[in-house]
Structure formats: C-alpha cells, structure tokens
Scaffold this motif. Structure first.
Motif: not given
Length: 718
Positions: A360-369, A376-388
């Motif tokens: 999920r973190a990789l998917l968020w990173d791809a969208l962010a890119d 700036p400052g969005v914690e993608w890994e935390e967001l990915a861990a929090r929401f399945r």
C-alpha cells in the motif's frame, strides 16, 4: 473452374434464401399433386430437386472460397462456432428467412394449410430439408431440448411443450437473428448483465509479482497450444477481497493474448425476472459469438444460501462454461473452493490477497509521484499502515482527497494529510454501523484523567498501531507470528473510570472510526448463533478500518467452565471462536471489563496490551470535578471542589452526571451553579447507584441534602 467468392454476408444469405425458394416451390408442388398425378408435376418436382442440389453445391463452394479470402459469412461462422451439422444449419436458414423477408409468412402458412401459422413448424423444416422417411426420423433428434440448437438458444419453440413435436412451431432467437443479419447489439439480457473491458492495463504494470503474472500467462498459452483446447476448458478461480484487482489482472492477461474480456455480473442475472439458467446461457453465449474470455463476478452469490438451490445454479453455470467459454475467470471474495464443480476441466485456484502495508505504501508513493498536488510532509507509510485499503479503494481515496482539498481552498489547493485521512475513512466499509454503534470522537488526551503510567500505556498502544509495518514488515517479526498481525488491548477498571473515553481518544489519535459492540445483541442462547453474529461483525470490520470495542467483555470472555453439559461445551466453543477471530483480525480490538478477575486467563496471554483504569484518587477526582464544569459555565465561588474531591468517592462517570445534573438545576432557577445544586445532584446520583447519603460523608453540607431551596418538591433523604 474456380467459383466467384461472395462479396459480403448479405450476398451469401440471399443465395441461401434462393435455395430455400426452390425447396418451397418443390414442397408446394408436391402438396398440390394428387396421388398418382400426371408426369408433368413429377418432372417439375425432380427438376426443382436437382436445381436445389446444384445450388447447394455452388453455395458451399463459393462459401469456402469466400472464407479463405477472409470475408466474414455469419451463417457458416455460427455453424462452426456451435458445431452445427448441415441439416441444423439449414434449419437456421429456414427460420432466418422469415426475419429477412415477410413474404415467407404466406409460404409457411400455405405449406401448413393454416393462414394463422406463419412460422415454420418442425414438420415444415423436415419436409424442406430431408428426402426420405429414414432421414426424417434420424434428424428429429436435432429438435430435442438438449440438442445444440435449443441448448444454445439458437432456436426456440413458441408452442406449448405438450403439443406433438412435429406440430411445434420454431423461431430464431432474436440475438441470433441480429448476429446473422449483421445487426449490432447483444440483446436485452446480455446488454443488462454484460460489459466489455476496454483498454486493459499492461500486465507488466500490475502490482502482482512477476512469478505469478508469468505463470498465469504461460499456463494459458500452453493451454491454447494444446491440440484440442475446446474439449477441456481452462478456468481460473481468483480469490481475494473486492477491489484487489482480480478483474484488472484477468483483463491484462487477456490483453497479452490478444483476446477480449467480457464481464458477467451474476448479481444482475439473479435479479432478472427470467429463469436463471436461461438468462445465464443467453448472457454467456456472448463469449462464443464475439468471441471473448469470460469474467464471472459476484460469484459469492452462488456460495452462501440455500445449498440445494445454489448447487443447481452452480451446475447450470458449469454447463454454460462448457458450452460457450474457452477461457473463464470466476472471482470470489470469500474463501470458497469449487471442488468438482467443473468436472474434468482445468481449474486453477489463485489467491489474490489485499495488499499489505508495504504494498500500500508503494501504491501511495506511485500516486504521489504522479500528482504534484499533495502537501509536503504526508507520512505515506503511516497512512498505508493505518488504512487497509484495496487498490481500487486507494485510487478512489486519492480522487476524494483532491475533491476535499478543492472544496476547502478552490483550484490549486494542496491535498493535506487531513484530506487523505478523511478520504480513506470514507472509502472504508460503513456497514459495520448496522451491527455496532459508532462512537463520537469528541474527547482528547486532556479529557482523560488517569495515573501517568496508564496514560503512557495508552500512548504506547497508539505507537504500536503506527509502527506495525516497521516491526512486523521491515524488521521481520511477522514471520515469527502464526496469526496475530493486529493488536488486542484489555481495559480493566470499575465503571465510569474512562474506558470508553480512552477508546474514543485512541481512535481519534489514529484517525480511525471506533465502533462499540453491544454484546447483548451478539450473545444468543441458541447454539451457533453467537458465532454467526461474531462472524458477521468481524467480516465487516475487516474492511472498515475501525477500532472494535467490546464493552463488558466478561459477558462473553469470562472464565471457561468445566464441561458438565452441552451448554458448557458450546459456551467454551464460543469463547474459543472469539479468540480465533481476534487473532486473525488485522486491526485494533479493545476489550473492556469492570472485573478483571472474571476474565479467562487464556485471554491475558493473547492480549498485546492490558491497561488498568483504577478508581480515581483524591487528586484525580479534583481534576475530574474541575474538568466537568466547562469554562463557560456560571460556577459560583461557593462550590467547594476540595470537599467534593475529598469526601465524595466517585468515578469520573458519576462526577460527570452530577455536574450535568447540577447545571440543569441551576438553569431552572437561579441561573448560577451553587454548591446546593451540586449537593442535590449528588444526592440524585447516589439514589441511582444505590448508595446512602450519610451525614458524616456530606458534612458540613449535609443540610443542603434536605433543603428545598428554590427547587420545588425536593424530597428528603435519610
């Protein structure tokens, strides 16, 4: 001499109809001729028979040349697709002629000596296409309900099934009519239940690992290279939660093969007013007509319910796959195994789980890119861990977050972490609200009056939820655990000490919703019902991205008893089942109990965290009293908070009730909260919880217990 190919499909059909005209003239002459009639009529009949045979040979030869040239001819194509014999193909032509030219109505009525019978009967078709009684008898099998023409719904009967077979009238299916005449459209049933996948994503871009994608592609290509693939169908069973990309993977696989994919919505097929089997076959027949691979979605509707009815429907689907589809994908969200359903055909099960936190973190990173609008400052890994979230939900959350940002600041607004949190919560399954009560997250850490160690323990729980991916994923702890990937916390303490408030604060801190499960609606005296209720709750919770809160958990998680009868045995089964579901749950489960000693010791071993909520000491009670009177409240200087904290040994919930009660008493008369209001509200709270208001406990304010003051009808407490 080489024959001239047909220019197009209609030229070929016109030749077929010209042949039919010869056959009709022959039969009309034969029907008018008297037995032993003149030789002229007999010669004419023979001449027509010879002309028809010659034309049949010419049509066949020109059709072969046309097909070799690459020109599409619908009738030979349908004959090849469905494996029709020359007689069956001729029967289709007899019925098609009427759909192309209404003059055939009069001719068919003439042959049947009945002006009302304008469609051909079985008898008419046999007379036109056969020459001998033996041949007529042999080809009657083609008109059986299970014969190809009728099983594939190419032809349909229009008469009552009780009528003699020879007298039954036959018509061409509307979809087949349009197909043969080159008219677009799939027909009403297929249009309602089928949709095509256009422009599938490249297989290489999908998130699945290369071993899986390459393996699926190789298996399918090997199947297509087999000598007779049509005899043994290839069926993939994709199992995984909705939105994980099952349909996307199937479409990409077909794209690599140069094939198209049709999606069959079983929910719409079941919702139709027609017979399920008939509707299903009309829909799935598109796979052979177009041709395409088939993706059967919502297959779970055939796995949960009345087993006898569902079993019949699954058999109907298996037969339709055998008849119409060369490559089929069935998709289920539930863990269901279609063992034996497809007989000897090649069935391959493929598990397609939802992405883990790292994916999920990789998917968020791809969208962010690909999107510069994120702050700036969005914690993608935390967001990915929090929401399945599934990939589809994740993409939808991305769109929703941008819309929230636009509503907040207009064009050019940056998407904040709050926008993303809100969007992710919106994408989570909201049906849990029908099984549990959603808590209002109004409190923060300042509202929680607990000893420092208990507060620190709660903050540690939040930290564990935030850093699960680091510990379980990056550091490899998940490989050491058999089931547990979520967290389970036990809150122990008397009623009113802040357990529910702590749940709200934790959920708010994590940016999640929280649901309180009412155990009175879960626990049932009927055997098996409790497990069924729990199963529904956890099934919905898996996709809700919410904190589950079981209050008064000792009602269900109490100490397991010695088995003396069936009730004891099933009570222990319920306890064991709940332990299993808690360990499988990937989110946060919080259990609360007023009496720790009533909880089974097996639960403590399975708890990630156990937090004590002690009865508040005097200093904590003072903070509670001051906290429950808002700054805007008109509190008089005569309210003695030191006395209230020192002499009234109450939990936070009771203190809150007294503060609110005193405020209402004051609002009804003086407009200012005085000590007398607080004392009388305390008396009401004591009455409610069954405690005596003693003179020693309330001195020097005991006189206020009896004074009516400005409150009418105040009762006397002894």
């Amino acid at each position: 001499m080489t024959s001239t190919p047909y220019e197009n499909n209609w030229e070929h059909l016109s030749a077929e109809f010209a042949l039919l005209d010869l056959l009709l003239r022959r039969e009309v002459l034969g029907s008018r001729a008297a037995p032993g009639g003149d030789s002229t009529t007999g010669a004419q009949i023979e001449e027509l028979r010879a002309a028809a045979a010659a034309l049949r040979l010419e049509i066949d030869e020109r059709s072969r040349d046309t097909l070799e040239r690459g020109t599409f001819l619908a009738l030979p194509h349908v004959a090849r697709l469905f494996g029709l014999s020359p007689f069956e193909t001729g029967a289709v032509a007899v019925c098609l002629a009427l759909e192309a030219d209404l003059r055939y109505e009069r001719l068919y009525a003439l042959l049947q000596d009945d002006p009302t019978r304008k469609r051909p009967s079985v008898d008419v078709i046999l007379r036109l296409l056969t020459s001998t009684a033996g041949e007529r008898l042999r080809v009657r099998a083609f008109f059986a309900p299970q014969a190809t023409l009728f099983r594939s719904h190419i032809l349909r009967y229009t008469e009552d099934a009780e009528a003699p077979q020879l007298a039954r009238v036959v018509r061409l299916d509307a979809r087949m009519t349009n197909y043969l005449l080159g008219v677009g459209g799939m027909g009403h049933e297929a249009e309602r239940c089928v949709r095509a996948v256009h422009a599938p994503r490249p297989l290489a871009e999908l998130r699945w690992h290369d071993e899986l994608k390459d393996g699926l592609l190789e298996v399918t290509r090997e199947y297509l290279r087999s000598p007779q693939p049509a005899r043994r169908k290839l069926i993939f069973h994709f199992q995984g939660p909705a939105g994980t990309g099952k349909k996307t993977l199937a479409a990409a696989l077909c794209g690599e093969l140069g094939a198209r994919l049709l999606v069959v919505d079983l929910r719409r097929v079941l919702d139709g007013s027609h017979d399920f089997e008939e509707s299903l076959r009309a829909v799935m027949r598109e796979a052979i007509l177009q041709p395409t691979a088939l993706f059967i979605e919502h297959f779970d509707l055939l796995t949960d319910g009345d087993e006898e009815e569902l079993s019949a429907r699954r058999r109907a689907l298996a037969v339709a796959v055998e008849d119409f589809s060369w490559l089929t994908f069935i998709a289920t969200a539930n863990d269901w195994e279609p063992a034996g359903m497809f007989g000897e055909h090649l069935l391959l099960g493929v598990a397609l789980p939802a992405p883990d936190a790292e994916e999920r973190a990789l998917l968020w990173d791809a969208l962010a890119d690909a999107d510069a609008s994120f702050a700036p400052g969005v914690e993608w890994e935390e967001l990915a861990a929090r929401f399945r979230l599934t990939p589809r939900q994740l993409r939808d959350a991305h769109v929703a977050a941008r819309n929230y940002a636009h509503l907040r600041e207009g064009d050019g607004a940056q998407v904040s972490a709050d926008d993303l949190n809100r969007a992710c919560r919106a994408q989570s399954n909201q049906r849990l609200g029908t099984l549990a009560r959603k808590l209002a997250l109004r409190h923060d850490w300042a509202d929680l009056i607990l000893p420092p160690d208990s507060v620190a323990h709660l903050r540690e729980l939040c930290a564990q939820m935030r850093h699960r991916q680091t510990v379980f994923g990056a550091w490899g702890f998940e490989r050491r655990l058999s089931l547990r990937r979520g967290l389970c916390a036990l809150f122990c303490g008397p009623s009113g000490t802040g357990k529910t408030m702590a749940v709200e604060i934790i959920a708010r801190e994590l940016g999640l919703d929280a649901y309180k499960i009412d155990l009175s609606t879960v626990v049932s005296k009927y055997i098996g019902e409790t497990e069924k209720n729990l199963s529904r709750i956890f099934a919905e919770a898996e996709t809700s991205n919410a904190v589950l809160f079981f209050d008064e958990a000792d009602a269900l998680f109490g100490k397991r008893s010695e088995v003396k009868d069936a009730h004891d045995r099933y009570a222990n089964i319920e306890t064991g089942y709940l332990l299993q579901r808690i360990e499988e749950f990937e989110g946060l489960v919080i259990l609360a109990t007023n009496l720790r000693k009533n909880i089974d010791e097996a639960f403590f071993r399975r708890m990630s965290v156990a937090v004590e909520f002690p009865f508040p000491e005097e200093a904590d009670r003072y903070r509670l009293w001051r906290r429950h009177f808002p700054d805007a409240a008109p509190v008089s200087d005569d309210v003695d908070f030191n006395f209230l904290a020192g002499r009234l040994q109450l939990a936070g919930g009771n203190i809150k009730n007294i503060a609110v009660g005193a405020a209402f008493m004051a609002a009804a008369n003086s407009g200012r909260i005085h000590m007398r209001h607080v004392i009388r509200a305390a008396r009401r709270e004591y009455e409610k919880i069954g405690r005596m208001c003693t003179e020693m406990e309330f001195a020097p304010y005991h006189a206020l217990l009896d004074a009516a003051g400005d409150e009418p009808n105040a009762g006397r407490i002894v």
